[in-house]
Scaffold this motif. Structure first.
Motif, PDB file in Angstrom:
ATOM      1  N   VAL A  67     -26.991 -24.981  19.186  1.00  0.00           N
ATOM      2  CA  VAL A  67     -25.866 -25.279  18.297  1.00  0.00           C
ATOM      3  C   VAL A  67     -26.283 -26.265  17.213  1.00  0.00           C
ATOM      4  CG1 VAL A  67     -23.532 -26.222  18.172  1.00  0.00           C
ATOM      5  CG2 VAL A  67     -24.198 -24.802  20.120  1.00  0.00           C
ATOM      6  N   THR A  68     -27.036 -27.284  17.593  1.00  0.00           N
ATOM      7  CA  THR A  68     -27.536 -28.246  16.608  1.00  0.00           C
ATOM      8  C   THR A  68     -28.431 -27.555  15.590  1.00  0.00           C
ATOM      9  OG1 THR A  68     -27.460 -30.026  18.242  1.00  0.00           O
ATOM     10  CG2 THR A  68     -28.842 -30.381  16.311  1.00  0.00           C
ATOM     11  N   LEU A  69     -29.285 -26.651  16.056  1.00  0.00           N
ATOM     12  CA  LEU A  69     -30.153 -25.902  15.139  1.00  0.00           C
ATOM     13  C   LEU A  69     -29.323 -25.085  14.167  1.00  0.00           C
ATOM     14  CD1 LEU A  69     -32.922 -24.901  14.239  1.00  0.00           C
ATOM     15  CD2 LEU A  69     -32.823 -23.198  16.069  1.00  0.00           C
ATOM     16  N   LEU A  70     -28.286 -24.427  14.671  1.00  0.00           N
ATOM     17  CA  LEU A  70     -27.431 -23.634  13.795  1.00  0.00           C
ATOM     18  C   LEU A  70     -26.749 -24.516  12.760  1.00  0.00           C
ATOM     19  CD1 LEU A  70     -26.160 -20.861  13.197  1.00  0.00           C
ATOM     20  CD2 LEU A  70     -24.350 -21.447  14.824  1.00  0.00           C
ATOM     21  N   LEU A  71     -26.259 -25.674  13.166  1.00  0.00           N
ATOM     22  CA  LEU A  71     -25.589 -26.582  12.238  1.00  0.00           C
ATOM     23  C   LEU A  71     -26.525 -27.061  11.142  1.00  0.00           C
ATOM     24  CD1 LEU A  71     -23.495 -28.711  14.746  1.00  0.00           C
ATOM     25  CD2 LEU A  71     -22.593 -27.148  13.030  1.00  0.00           C
ATOM     26  N   ARG A  72     -27.776 -27.261  11.470  1.00  0.00           N
ATOM     27  CA  ARG A  72     -28.739 -27.761  10.475  1.00  0.00           C
ATOM     28  C   ARG A  72     -29.133 -26.697   9.456  1.00  0.00           C
ATOM     29  NH1 ARG A  72     -33.184 -31.695  13.384  1.00  0.00           N
ATOM     30  NH2 ARG A  72     -31.712 -33.088  14.423  1.00  0.00           N
ATOM     31  N   THR A  73     -28.932 -25.438   9.802  1.00  0.00           N
ATOM     32  CA  THR A  73     -29.361 -24.376   8.892  1.00  0.00           C
ATOM     33  C   THR A  73     -28.212 -23.777   8.096  1.00  0.00           C
ATOM     34  OG1 THR A  73     -29.191 -22.789  10.727  1.00  0.00           O
ATOM     35  CG2 THR A  73     -31.353 -23.750  10.288  1.00  0.00           C
ATOM     36  N   LEU A  74     -26.981 -24.075   8.452  1.00  0.00           N
ATOM     37  CA  LEU A  74     -25.832 -23.563   7.723  1.00  0.00           C
ATOM     38  C   LEU A  74     -25.529 -24.425   6.504  1.00  0.00           C
ATOM     39  CD1 LEU A  74     -23.379 -22.730  10.655  1.00  0.00           C
ATOM     40  CD2 LEU A  74     -24.670 -21.100   9.268  1.00  0.00           C
ATOM     41  N   THR A  75     -24.807 -23.856   5.557  1.00  0.00           N
ATOM     42  CA  THR A  75     -24.302 -24.653   4.446  1.00  0.00           C
ATOM     43  C   THR A  75     -23.240 -25.618   4.969  1.00  0.00           C
ATOM     44  OG1 THR A  75     -22.608 -23.000   3.957  1.00  0.00           O
ATOM     45  CG2 THR A  75     -24.736 -22.779   2.821  1.00  0.00           C
ATOM     46  N   ALA A  76     -22.962 -26.669   4.203  1.00  0.00           N
ATOM     47  CA  ALA A  76     -22.030 -27.701   4.662  1.00  0.00           C
ATOM     48  C   ALA A  76     -20.658 -27.140   5.030  1.00  0.00           C
ATOM     49  CB  ALA A  76     -21.912 -28.794   3.603  1.00  0.00           C
ATOM     50  N   PRO A  77     -20.028 -26.271   4.216  1.00  0.00           N
ATOM     51  CA  PRO A  77     -18.699 -25.764   4.613  1.00  0.00           C
ATOM     52  C   PRO A  77     -18.739 -24.980   5.924  1.00  0.00           C
ATOM     53  CG  PRO A  77     -19.092 -25.383   2.280  1.00  0.00           C
ATOM     54  CD  PRO A  77     -20.403 -25.827   2.860  1.00  0.00           C
ATOM     55  N   ARG A  78     -19.759 -24.130   6.090  1.00  0.00           N
ATOM     56  CA  ARG A  78     -19.850 -23.349   7.324  1.00  0.00           C
ATOM     57  C   ARG A  78     -20.189 -24.242   8.516  1.00  0.00           C
ATOM     58  NH1 ARG A  78     -23.090 -17.832   5.444  1.00  0.00           N
ATOM     59  NH2 ARG A  78     -21.431 -17.040   4.063  1.00  0.00           N
ATOM     60  N   ALA A  79     -20.995 -25.254   8.280  1.00  0.00           N
ATOM     61  CA  ALA A  79     -21.324 -26.168   9.370  1.00  0.00           C
ATOM     62  C   ALA A  79     -20.100 -26.949   9.812  1.00  0.00           C
ATOM     63  CB  ALA A  79     -22.433 -27.120   8.923  1.00  0.00           C
ATOM     64  N   ARG A  80     -19.261 -27.333   8.842  1.00  0.00           N
ATOM     65  CA  ARG A  80     -18.014 -28.018   9.204  1.00  0.00           C
ATOM     66  C   ARG A  80     -17.118 -27.112  10.039  1.00  0.00           C
ATOM     67  NH1 ARG A  80     -18.374 -29.931   3.735  1.00  0.00           N
ATOM     68  NH2 ARG A  80     -18.795 -32.175   3.684  1.00  0.00           N
ATOM     69  N   LEU A  81     -17.105 -25.822   9.709  1.00  0.00           N
ATOM     70  CA  LEU A  81     -16.287 -24.873  10.459  1.00  0.00           C
ATOM     71  C   LEU A  81     -16.788 -24.753  11.893  1.00  0.00           C
ATOM     72  CD1 LEU A  81     -14.051 -22.755  10.548  1.00  0.00           C
ATOM     73  CD2 LEU A  81     -15.712 -21.074   9.711  1.00  0.00           C
ATOM     74  N   VAL A  82     -18.109 -24.647  12.080  1.00  0.00           N
ATOM     75  CA  VAL A  82     -18.678 -24.559  13.425  1.00  0.00           C
ATOM     76  C   VAL A  82     -18.396 -25.838  14.204  1.00  0.00           C
ATOM     77  CG1 VAL A  82     -20.824 -24.389  14.748  1.00  0.00           C
ATOM     78  CG2 VAL A  82     -20.457 -22.911  12.765  1.00  0.00           C
ATOM     79  N   ALA A  83     -18.573 -26.998  13.550  1.00  0.00           N
ATOM     80  CA  ALA A  83     -18.309 -28.271  14.221  1.00  0.00           C
ATOM     81  C   ALA A  83     -16.847 -28.381  14.627  1.00  0.00           C
ATOM     82  CB  ALA A  83     -18.685 -29.430  13.297  1.00  0.00           C
ATOM     83  N   ALA A  84     -15.941 -27.867  13.782  1.00  0.00           N
ATOM     84  CA  ALA A  84     -14.519 -27.906  14.126  1.00  0.00           C
ATOM     85  C   ALA A  84     -14.231 -27.027  15.339  1.00  0.00           C
ATOM     86  CB  ALA A  84     -13.690 -27.441  12.936  1.00  0.00           C
ATOM     87  N   VAL A  85     -14.894 -25.881  15.432  1.00  0.00           N
ATOM     88  CA  VAL A  85     -14.708 -25.005  16.587  1.00  0.00           C
ATOM     89  C   VAL A  85     -15.212 -25.684  17.856  1.00  0.00           C
ATOM     90  CG1 VAL A  85     -15.414 -22.836  17.646  1.00  0.00           C
ATOM     91  CG2 VAL A  85     -14.759 -22.891  15.228  1.00  0.00           C
ATOM     92  N   VAL A  86     -16.403 -26.302  17.768  1.00  0.00           N
ATOM     93  CA  VAL A  86     -16.990 -26.967  18.927  1.00  0.00           C
ATOM     94  C   VAL A  86     -16.074 -28.061  19.462  1.00  0.00           C
ATOM     95  CG1 VAL A  86     -18.893 -28.444  19.688  1.00  0.00           C
ATOM     96  CG2 VAL A  86     -19.368 -26.414  18.306  1.00  0.00           C
ATOM     97  N   HIS A  87     -15.360 -28.744  18.556  1.00  0.00           N
ATOM     98  CA  HIS A  87     -14.508 -29.853  18.971  1.00  0.00           C
ATOM     99  C   HIS A  87     -13.026 -29.465  19.046  1.00  0.00           C
ATOM    100  CE1 HIS A  87     -18.171 -31.938  17.709  1.00  0.00           C
ATOM    101  NE2 HIS A  87     -17.793 -32.899  18.530  1.00  0.00           N
ATOM    102  N   SER A  88     -12.743 -28.163  19.059  1.00  0.00           N
ATOM    103  CA  SER A  88     -11.355 -27.703  19.129  1.00  0.00           C
ATOM    104  C   SER A  88     -10.838 -27.757  20.561  1.00  0.00           C
ATOM    105  CB  SER A  88     -11.244 -26.278  18.579  1.00  0.00           C
ATOM    106  OG  SER A  88     -11.986 -25.382  19.396  1.00  0.00           O
ATOM    107  N   ARG A  89      -9.534 -27.681  20.711  1.00  0.00           N
ATOM    108  CA  ARG A  89      -8.913 -27.734  22.036  1.00  0.00           C
ATOM    109  C   ARG A  89      -9.340 -26.584  22.950  1.00  0.00           C
ATOM    110  NH1 ARG A  89      -4.914 -31.308  23.059  1.00  0.00           N
ATOM    111  NH2 ARG A  89      -4.131 -32.530  21.302  1.00  0.00           N
ATOM    112  N   PRO A  90      -9.430 -25.340  22.456  1.00  0.00           N
ATOM    113  CA  PRO A  90      -9.869 -24.257  23.354  1.00  0.00           C
ATOM    114  C   PRO A  90     -11.259 -24.456  23.936  1.00  0.00           C
ATOM    115  CG  PRO A  90      -8.831 -23.351  21.385  1.00  0.00           C
ATOM    116  CD  PRO A  90      -9.004 -24.810  21.141  1.00  0.00           C
ATOM    117  N   VAL A  91     -12.111 -25.203  23.242  1.00  0.00           N
ATOM    118  CA  VAL A  91     -13.459 -25.460  23.754  1.00  0.00           C
ATOM    119  C   VAL A  91     -13.463 -26.658  24.693  1.00  0.00           C
ATOM    120  CG1 VAL A  91     -15.825 -26.063  23.085  1.00  0.00           C
ATOM    121  CG2 VAL A  91     -14.525 -24.423  21.725  1.00  0.00           C
TER     122      VAL A  91
END
Length: 277
Positions: free
Chosen positions: A104-128
């Motif tokens: 997940v960290t690797l994916l975040l480092r390779t995505l653009t900032a908006p997409r990385a923010r979206l992934v980070a928001a999913v990781v820290h969402s209530r369903p997760v």
């Protein structure tokens, strides 16, 4: 336990499709990870990407290959001891190595900032947050073993190819979840402190030991296989599980870092900047 009947003898064998499909999937996963690691190094040469994490992830894929390909895969269809070796590789050893690869960290480092923010928001969402709680992860990984071996579920899964693969998927996903919650370097939503995680790991060790000892003694076990095979599988589960859980404890100690008072996504990719208020 049964001396004469063994459902695995009537299950699906390890034919060509069952060999090629896992091998292809593992090659694709390895290629994707290595490509992302190269991209992370190119985008930020100073920070790069740890070769140890790459080694961890590829080791996890190698362990999965050992479990899903000959000679272990055919043995798991005909011998309960082979099944137990396969279970340990898929459900405990491979997940730890994969999680230490920090995908997940690797994916975040390779995505653009908006997409990385979206992934980070999913990781820290209530369903997760709910499945990422140590108690839930413990129930899904170690607790489910009691349901598998003390009910007819194991025999049912072994005689149905789809059930066999669903069992593999459960072992892998629940194992990765527990390793991630206990010692994963990837960002974790509301991950408890080290002491709490050690308590849950201790509970997993105790539960694993109790299940394997009950299995060895033939108490409430519902596996139709020769007694020597079931006892041998119980011994593999007991000692192999202990080693895997000790490795998980070591990973927890070595990957622990003091918590920093910053946005949880700030350290995952360099382009992230928290919004100013």
């Amino acid at each position: 336990m049964d001396h004469d009947t063994h459902p695995l003898h009537h299950g699906a064998g390890s034919g060509l499709p069952e060999t090629l499909l896992p091998a292809l999937a593992l090659v694709v996963c390895a290629g994707a990870y290595l490509r992302l690691a190269r991209l992370a190094r190119l985008r930020n040469p100073g920070r790069g990407w740890s070769p140890w994490r790459t080694a961890g992830f590829t080791t996890g894929l190698a362990l999965l290959a050992a479990a899903l390909l000959p000679p272990i895969a055919p043995l798991a269809h005909t011998d309960f001891r082979g099944h137990m070796v396969q279970h340990l590789l898929i459900g405990m050893y491979a997940p730890l190595a994969l999680v230490l690869g920090a995908p997940v960290t690797l994916l975040l480092r390779t995505l653009t900032a908006p997409r990385a923010r979206l992934v980070a928001a999913v990781v820290h969402s209530r369903p997760v947050r709910w499945p990422a709680h140590p108690a839930v992860a413990l129930l899904l990984s170690t607790g489910s073993l009691a349901v598998l071996y003390f009910t007819p579920l194991y025999d049912f899964a072994m005689v149905h190819p789809a059930g066999h693969w669903l069992l593999h998927a459960h072992f892998l996903m629940s194992g990765c979840l527990f390793a991630y919650v206990i010692a994963g370097p990837d960002p974790g939503p509301a991950r408890p402190g080290v002491r709490t995680r050690l308590v849950y790991l201790g509970c997993a060790i105790a539960l694993h030991a109790v299940i394997s000892q009950l299995m060895y003694g033939g108490i409430r076990v519902d596996v139709h296989a020769p007694i020597p095979e079931v006892q041998g599988g119980a011994e593999i589960m007991y000692y192999g599980g202990d080693i895997a859980e000790l490795l998980l404890a070591a990973a927890l100690v070595t990957t622990w870092r003091p918590e920093r008072r910053s946005h949880p996504a700030a350290k995952e990719y360099p382009s992230y900047r928290p919004a100013r208020t």
